[in-house]
Motif scaffolding. Structure first.
Motif, PDB file in Angstrom:
ATOM      1  N   VAL A  74       0.918  -1.020   0.491  1.00  0.00           N
ATOM      2  CA  VAL A  74       0.094   0.269   0.017  1.00  0.00           C
ATOM      3  C   VAL A  74       0.804   1.722  -0.033  1.00  0.00           C
ATOM      4  CG1 VAL A  74      -1.998   1.600   1.084  1.00  0.00           C
ATOM      5  CG2 VAL A  74      -1.535  -1.257   1.537  1.00  0.00           C
ATOM      6  N   ASN A  75       1.574   1.767  -0.824  1.00  0.00           N
ATOM      7  CA  ASN A  75       1.928   2.876  -1.144  1.00  0.00           C
ATOM      8  C   ASN A  75       1.176   4.139  -1.827  1.00  0.00           C
ATOM      9  OD1 ASN A  75       4.082   1.448   0.004  1.00  0.00           O
ATOM     10  ND2 ASN A  75       4.811   0.566  -1.831  1.00  0.00           N
ATOM     11  N   PHE A  76       0.753   4.585  -1.310  1.00  0.00           N
ATOM     12  CA  PHE A  76      -0.097   5.767  -2.271  1.00  0.00           C
ATOM     13  C   PHE A  76       0.613   7.751  -1.789  1.00  0.00           C
ATOM     14  CE2 PHE A  76      -3.650   3.767  -0.862  1.00  0.00           C
ATOM     15  CZ  PHE A  76      -4.345   3.597  -2.069  1.00  0.00           C
ATOM     16  N   SER A 130      -4.747  12.768  -3.277  1.00  0.00           N
ATOM     17  CA  SER A 130      -6.112  13.481  -3.584  1.00  0.00           C
ATOM     18  C   SER A 130      -6.846  13.159  -4.256  1.00  0.00           C
ATOM     19  CB  SER A 130      -5.144  14.885  -3.787  1.00  0.00           C
ATOM     20  OG  SER A 130      -4.184  15.297  -2.769  1.00  0.00           O
ATOM     21  N   ALA A 131      -6.224  12.432  -5.258  1.00  0.00           N
ATOM     22  CA  ALA A 131      -7.507  11.701  -6.180  1.00  0.00           C
ATOM     23  C   ALA A 131      -8.647  11.555  -5.843  1.00  0.00           C
ATOM     24  CB  ALA A 131      -6.444  11.065  -6.742  1.00  0.00           C
ATOM     25  N   LEU A 132      -8.000  10.035  -4.776  1.00  0.00           N
ATOM     26  CA  LEU A 132      -9.195   9.440  -4.169  1.00  0.00           C
ATOM     27  C   LEU A 132      -9.450  10.171  -3.261  1.00  0.00           C
ATOM     28  CD1 LEU A 132      -9.360   6.683  -3.291  1.00  0.00           C
ATOM     29  CD2 LEU A 132      -7.766   6.425  -1.569  1.00  0.00           C
ATOM     30  N   LYS A 133      -9.076  11.335  -2.240  1.00  0.00           N
ATOM     31  CA  LYS A 133      -9.928  12.209  -1.811  1.00  0.00           C
ATOM     32  C   LYS A 133     -11.484  13.143  -3.055  1.00  0.00           C
ATOM     33  CE  LYS A 133      -7.283  13.132   2.005  1.00  0.00           C
ATOM     34  NZ  LYS A 133      -6.996  14.656   3.280  1.00  0.00           N
ATOM     35  N   GLU A 134     -10.794  13.589  -4.097  1.00  0.00           N
ATOM     36  CA  GLU A 134     -11.330  14.301  -4.641  1.00  0.00           C
ATOM     37  C   GLU A 134     -13.130  13.208  -5.127  1.00  0.00           C
ATOM     38  OE1 GLU A 134     -11.411  16.756  -8.580  1.00  0.00           O
ATOM     39  OE2 GLU A 134      -9.658  15.900  -8.174  1.00  0.00           O
ATOM     40  N   ALA A 135     -12.447  11.949  -5.659  1.00  0.00           N
ATOM     41  CA  ALA A 135     -13.368  10.902  -6.505  1.00  0.00           C
ATOM     42  C   ALA A 135     -14.630  10.498  -5.491  1.00  0.00           C
ATOM     43  CB  ALA A 135     -12.247   9.489  -6.200  1.00  0.00           C
ATOM     44  N   VAL A 145      -6.485  -4.267   5.791  1.00  0.00           N
ATOM     45  CA  VAL A 145      -7.048  -3.776   6.340  1.00  0.00           C
ATOM     46  C   VAL A 145      -5.942  -2.179   6.491  1.00  0.00           C
ATOM     47  CG1 VAL A 145      -7.303  -3.068   8.756  1.00  0.00           C
ATOM     48  CG2 VAL A 145      -7.562  -4.948   8.075  1.00  0.00           C
ATOM     49  N   GLU A 146      -4.813  -2.266   5.817  1.00  0.00           N
ATOM     50  CA  GLU A 146      -4.636  -0.464   5.675  1.00  0.00           C
ATOM     51  C   GLU A 146      -4.963   0.311   4.650  1.00  0.00           C
ATOM     52  OE1 GLU A 146      -0.301   0.973   4.630  1.00  0.00           O
ATOM     53  OE2 GLU A 146      -0.019  -1.311   5.372  1.00  0.00           O
ATOM     54  N   LEU A 147      -5.422  -1.037   3.549  1.00  0.00           N
ATOM     55  CA  LEU A 147      -5.651  -0.097   2.819  1.00  0.00           C
ATOM     56  C   LEU A 147      -7.313   0.158   2.162  1.00  0.00           C
ATOM     57  CD1 LEU A 147      -6.301   0.087  -0.504  1.00  0.00           C
ATOM     58  CD2 LEU A 147      -6.946  -2.251  -1.128  1.00  0.00           C
ATOM     59  N   ILE A 148      -8.537  -0.843   2.895  1.00  0.00           N
ATOM     60  CA  ILE A 148      -9.489  -0.393   2.359  1.00  0.00           C
ATOM     61  C   ILE A 148      -9.811   0.633   3.875  1.00  0.00           C
ATOM     62  CG2 ILE A 148     -11.651  -0.813   3.152  1.00  0.00           C
ATOM     63  CD1 ILE A 148     -10.801  -2.101   1.189  1.00  0.00           C
ATOM     64  N   GLU A 149      -8.496   1.042   4.786  1.00  0.00           N
ATOM     65  CA  GLU A 149      -8.455   1.577   6.217  1.00  0.00           C
ATOM     66  C   GLU A 149      -8.061   3.264   5.164  1.00  0.00           C
ATOM     67  OE1 GLU A 149      -9.450   3.901   9.842  1.00  0.00           O
ATOM     68  OE2 GLU A 149      -9.662   1.408   8.920  1.00  0.00           O
ATOM     69  N   THR A 150      -7.134   3.508   5.266  1.00  0.00           N
ATOM     70  CA  THR A 150      -7.325   4.109   3.694  1.00  0.00           C
ATOM     71  C   THR A 150      -8.264   5.072   3.145  1.00  0.00           C
ATOM     72  OG1 THR A 150      -4.894   3.444   3.807  1.00  0.00           O
ATOM     73  CG2 THR A 150      -5.209   5.325   2.314  1.00  0.00           C
ATOM     74  N   ALA A 168      -6.047  -5.088  -4.961  1.00  0.00           N
ATOM     75  CA  ALA A 168      -4.746  -4.110  -5.399  1.00  0.00           C
ATOM     76  C   ALA A 168      -4.697  -3.712  -7.280  1.00  0.00           C
ATOM     77  CB  ALA A 168      -3.465  -5.179  -4.722  1.00  0.00           C
ATOM     78  N   GLY A 169      -3.214  -2.669  -6.999  1.00  0.00           N
ATOM     79  CA  GLY A 169      -3.228  -2.260  -8.077  1.00  0.00           C
ATOM     80  C   GLY A 169      -4.545  -1.698  -8.317  1.00  0.00           C
ATOM     81  N   GLU A 170      -4.435  -2.110 -10.050  1.00  0.00           N
ATOM     82  CA  GLU A 170      -5.583  -1.354 -10.627  1.00  0.00           C
ATOM     83  C   GLU A 170      -7.202  -1.855 -10.243  1.00  0.00           C
ATOM     84  OE1 GLU A 170      -5.213   0.369 -13.482  1.00  0.00           O
ATOM     85  OE2 GLU A 170      -3.217  -0.077 -13.831  1.00  0.00           O
ATOM     86  N   GLU A 171      -7.498  -3.713  -9.497  1.00  0.00           N
ATOM     87  CA  GLU A 171      -8.549  -2.636  -8.641  1.00  0.00           C
ATOM     88  C   GLU A 171      -9.216  -2.331  -7.962  1.00  0.00           C
ATOM     89  OE1 GLU A 171     -10.715  -5.171  -9.601  1.00  0.00           O
ATOM     90  OE2 GLU A 171      -9.514  -5.502 -11.206  1.00  0.00           O
TER      91      GLU A 171
END
Length: 261
Positions: free
Chosen positions: A17-19, A25-30, A55-60, A113-116
């Motif tokens: 998980v490397n944002f 910012s793009a995630l928040k905008e979406a 867990v880390e991904l979904i929490e993010t 993960a990734g593209e998903e």
């Protein structure tokens, strides 16, 4: 699914998980398009390679969602098998990690993960806004399904078309759920974590879509194509269930007749 990539090297990096700040910012905008609360569940266990990553991904993603009355619109629930085996059963979860929405009628078997991530985020937004994006004709036909349908979308983190295949399957399940039928389970299966499922369908390229145990598509289907196959497999499943019930009633009748004599 055959691969020459070694575990612990390239594959593990796919699930990190490397944002970046730009990614967040793009995630928040979406996610700012969300209108209503959505519950998302991450199912984990102790012996699990990518549970912590999931867990880390979904929490993010949850932290990037908007807030209303001090509460995130994407509510993340972490479910450990040891403490919540009943919820595993309710959501029909067998493998970990799994991520689920709508009582498990939309789920990811393996880490999305990734593209998903793109397909998952879009699924969350559409569920939040009660808008599948499907045509009215498709929505109406999905509301009439009688037999149960299990759609498996086999994916990998690096596949650029896989999120679209997962999204359309998710929206089919969403519309069936909304209609009260709950006839469709959309199950996005990560192939590296679940090679036995990929091998079952002899998957050599992704996305691959199976319906009720039958490989139907390799590649991204059109909405109309997927609808046609879903209806076909649903009717087959309904016919099998009707026959099963008739045979069961016949056996009960025969047994009752024998007891009376």
């Amino acid at each position: 699914m055959a691969t020459s990539i070694e575990w612990g090297t390239e594959i593990d990096r796919m699930f990190q998980v490397n944002f970046t700040d730009d990614d967040l910012s793009a995630l928040k905008e979406a996610l700012s398009d969300m209108r209503n609360h959505v519950d998302i569940y991450t199912f984990i266990d102790d012996d699990c390679r990518y549970c912590n990553n999931t867990v880390e991904l979904i929490e993010t993603i949850s932290r990037a969602s908007p807030t209303r009355n001090g509460r995130r619109l994407l509510v993340h629930n972490v479910i450990h098998r040891r403490d919540n085996s009943d919820l595993f059963k309710k959501f029909n979860i067998v493998r970990v990690p799994s991520v689920a929405l709508l009582e498990g009628y939309i789920r990811y078997t393996g880490m999305p993960a990734g593209e998903e991530i793109r397909g998952l985020v879009e699924t969350i937004i559409r569920v939040s806004n009660n808008d599948s994006g499907l045509s009215n004709s498709t929505v109406n036909k999905l509301a009439t399904l009688r037999g149960k349908v299990h759609v498996e979308v086999v994916v990998t983190p690096t596949c650029p078309y896989c999120p679209y295949a997962a999204l359309i399957a998710n929206m089919f399940a969403f519309e069936s759920y909304k209609a009260g039928r709950k006839a469709i389970i959309s199950d996005t299966v990560e192939a590296y974590e679940n090679p036995d499922i990929a091998d079952r369908y002899n998957v050599m390229s992704v996305p691959a879509l199976a319906i009720n145990g039958n490989l139907e598509f390799v590649g991204l289907p059109y909405e109309e194509q997927l609808l046609e196959r879903v209806i076909k497999r649903s009717e087959e499943a309904y016919s099998r269930e009707v026959r099963r019930k008739l045979i069961s009633k016949l056996i009960e009748h025969l047994e009752s007749s024998e007891e009376q004599h």
